[in-house]
Design a protein around this motif. Structure first.
Motif, mmCIF file in Angstrom:
data_model
loop_
_atom_site.group_PDB
_atom_site.id
_atom_site.type_symbol
_atom_site.label_atom_id
_atom_site.label_comp_id
_atom_site.label_asym_id
_atom_site.label_seq_id
_atom_site.Cartn_x
_atom_site.Cartn_y
_atom_site.Cartn_z
ATOM 1 N N GLU A 440 0.833 -1.200 0.000
ATOM 2 C CA GLU A 440 0.000 0.000 0.000
ATOM 3 C C GLU A 440 0.871 1.256 0.000
ATOM 4 O OE1 GLU A 440 -2.660 -0.211 3.287
ATOM 5 O OE2 GLU A 440 -4.011 -1.657 2.311
ATOM 6 N N GLU A 441 1.988 1.209 0.719
ATOM 7 C CA GLU A 441 2.900 2.356 0.740
ATOM 8 C C GLU A 441 3.455 2.642 -0.652
ATOM 9 O OE1 GLU A 441 7.075 3.791 2.905
ATOM 10 O OE2 GLU A 441 6.220 1.810 3.325
ATOM 11 N N ASP A 442 3.779 1.577 -1.407
ATOM 12 C CA ASP A 442 4.258 1.774 -2.776
ATOM 13 C C ASP A 442 3.193 2.446 -3.628
ATOM 14 O OD1 ASP A 442 6.900 0.574 -2.708
ATOM 15 O OD2 ASP A 442 5.893 -1.355 -2.463
ATOM 16 N N VAL A 443 1.943 2.022 -3.467
ATOM 17 C CA VAL A 443 0.857 2.609 -4.249
ATOM 18 C C VAL A 443 0.661 4.071 -3.863
ATOM 19 C CG1 VAL A 443 -1.629 2.534 -4.690
ATOM 20 C CG2 VAL A 443 -0.291 0.416 -4.679
ATOM 21 N N ASP A 444 0.639 4.355 -2.569
ATOM 22 C CA ASP A 444 0.423 5.728 -2.125
ATOM 23 C C ASP A 444 1.571 6.639 -2.577
ATOM 24 O OD1 ASP A 444 -1.880 4.840 -0.948
ATOM 25 O OD2 ASP A 444 -1.065 4.776 1.084
#
Length: 455
Positions: A440-444
């Motif tokens: 999720e951090e990569d997406v954000d």
């Protein structure tokens, strides 16, 4: 042997270091292709070179041109990463250097393919009796499936295409979705059928064919040998054709159904998405990639066929010097290559690492991250042009020129990488979430970069 051990350790250490760097390194590369080519170019030395020096030279010239496509923020071309166990198995496969033609040339390679094939069919819901050819990717898998289709429909018409070729053969109808992948057309070219004979079926709003349209196309042409190409996972939208109803319809017309499921076939591995490919078991042949959503190292694909005898008849050959496997088709009998690397080891290892639950979690997580992309970019005021049903997201940033500028800026920025595409006459950013390490951090982080560059 000590020199060999040191050389292999150096290569493995560098490969591991490169993989460890992927979360933090820029995703794209800005090096000039001409400069990179020049770095590799030069006269072939007349004298031998020590292997360690060759390895050092390769690292020095190749490193600036490596794209972090195995990393967690590469969202182009439906590219997966490579699972640790599968990568390690591929390193072993290179070291073992097995000729995976049949069980005589490498018993272990064929046994690994057989076991991995059973697991693949269980995960994908393909009949257990189907054959599996371990090929280079969906292009080769589509070609093998359509070769089997060509053999079968012409044999039913009394024509031996392997012996007599296509000159004078009964005409074949090929029906495919208007938004089929380009590899279907290339397979038809390679098989001597050509692309002019394709009868396109119009696609619905999200890219899947309409049953009514398919019914009209089937009714509108002559009876005779018929091949219908369906799709699990539209390359732009992720949409899946209505497989159960379409297969039943084609079967009533006596046709062969081939399913191009390069990445979308993996929807079958999760209860949350399985309904999208309901009825896939009714098809006659299937194509699927391992190096996309399954995160097996390149190059890995699978050609499945419900009729193993037809599969082998279309793809195998015999020669006086070849020793077979007791009359049971395997290995190279299901592919276009006889001298073939042992791809089954990496597939077996990757499936063993993930297990059934891990494959399900991988599919579910990528779909959830794609929805997160769509929600974040929509909230930022940009248009998501498709219904996000799997791991594909199409984003528009206004007019075509601006969208292309945003895509180029994202690729140059290096935070993440996404490609451009044309769908329904519009230029769009195409985001494909396929890597097992994406968070999720990569997406954000990627959404923030896209918004920053777009505004």
């Amino acid at each position: 042997m000590e020199d060999l051990r040191r050389l292999f350790r150096l290569a493995a250490d560098h490969a591991a270091g490169y993989r460890e760097s992927l979360p933090d390194r820029p995703v794209g590369v800005s090096i000039d292709q001409g400069a990179l080519a020049e770095a590799f170019t030069g006269p072939l030395p007349s004298a031998p070179c020590p292997p360690e020096q060759v390895l050092a030279d390769l690292l020095a010239v190749a490193e600036p041109g490596l794209v972090a496509s195995a990393g967690p923020r590469y969202f182009g071309f439906v590219v997966g990463g490579a699972l640790p166990a599968a990568t390690a198995a591929d390193i072993l496969a290179a070291g073992w250097d097995q000729l995976a033609t049949n069980a005589v040339t490498s018993p272990a390679a064929i046994a690994a393919e057989a076991a991995a094939g059973v697991w693949l069919k269980e995960l994908l819901g393909i009949p257990a009796s189907a054959s599996v050819g371990f090929v280079t990717g969906a292009q080769a898998a589509n070609t093998a499936g359509l070769a089997a289709a060509r053999h079968h429909v012409l044999a039913d018409a009394g024509w031996d295409v392997e012996r007599r070729g296509l000159l004078g053969a009964p005409p074949i109808r090929v029906i495919a979705g208007a938004e089929r992948h380009a590899t279907i057309d290339r397979s038809l070219r390679l098989l001597g059928l050509g692309t002019d004979l394709v009868e396109p079926v119009p696609a619905g709003p999200n890219g899947a064919i309409g049953l009514g349209a398919l019914r009209e196309v089937l009714r509108g042409g002559p009876s005779g040998p018929t091949i219908v190409c369906l799709q699990a996972g539209n390359v732009n939208t992720g949409a899946c054709d209505p497989l159960r109803e379409a297969c039943e319809l084609v079967r009533r017309h006596g046709g062969w159904v081939h399913v191009d499921g390069a990445f979308g076939l993996w929807a079958a591995a999760s209860p949350a998405t399985r309904h999208l490919v309901d009825g896939l078991e009714l098809a006659d042949s299937w194509a699927c990639d391992g190096h996309k959503w399954l995160n097996i190292p390149y190059d890995s694909g699978f050609a499945f066929c419900a009729r193993p005898d037809v599969h082998a008849a279309a793809m195998s050959f015999a020669a006086s010097y070849l020793v077979g496997s007791g009359g049971v088709p395997a290995g190279g009998d299901f592919t276009a290559e006889s001298s073939r690397r042992a791809r089954g080891f990496a597939v077996w290892a990757g499936l063993r690492e993930l297990g059934r639950d891990g494959v399900t979690a991988l599919v579910d997580r990528c779909c959830a991250l794609a929805r997160r992309f769509a929600a974040g970019l929509t909230a930022a005021g940009f248009e998501v042009a498709n219904e996000v049903v799997l791991n594909q997201v199409l984003v528009g940033f206004g007019d075509d020129a601006r969208t292309d500028r945003v895509v180029a800026a994202v690729q140059a920025d290096g935070t993440c990488w996404a490609g451009g595409t044309t769908w329904r006459g519009r230029r769009l950013m195409r985001i494909s979430v396929s890597n097992a390490t994406t968070t999720e951090e990569d997406v954000d982080r990627s959404i923030a970069a896209i918004v920053r560059l777009a505004t």
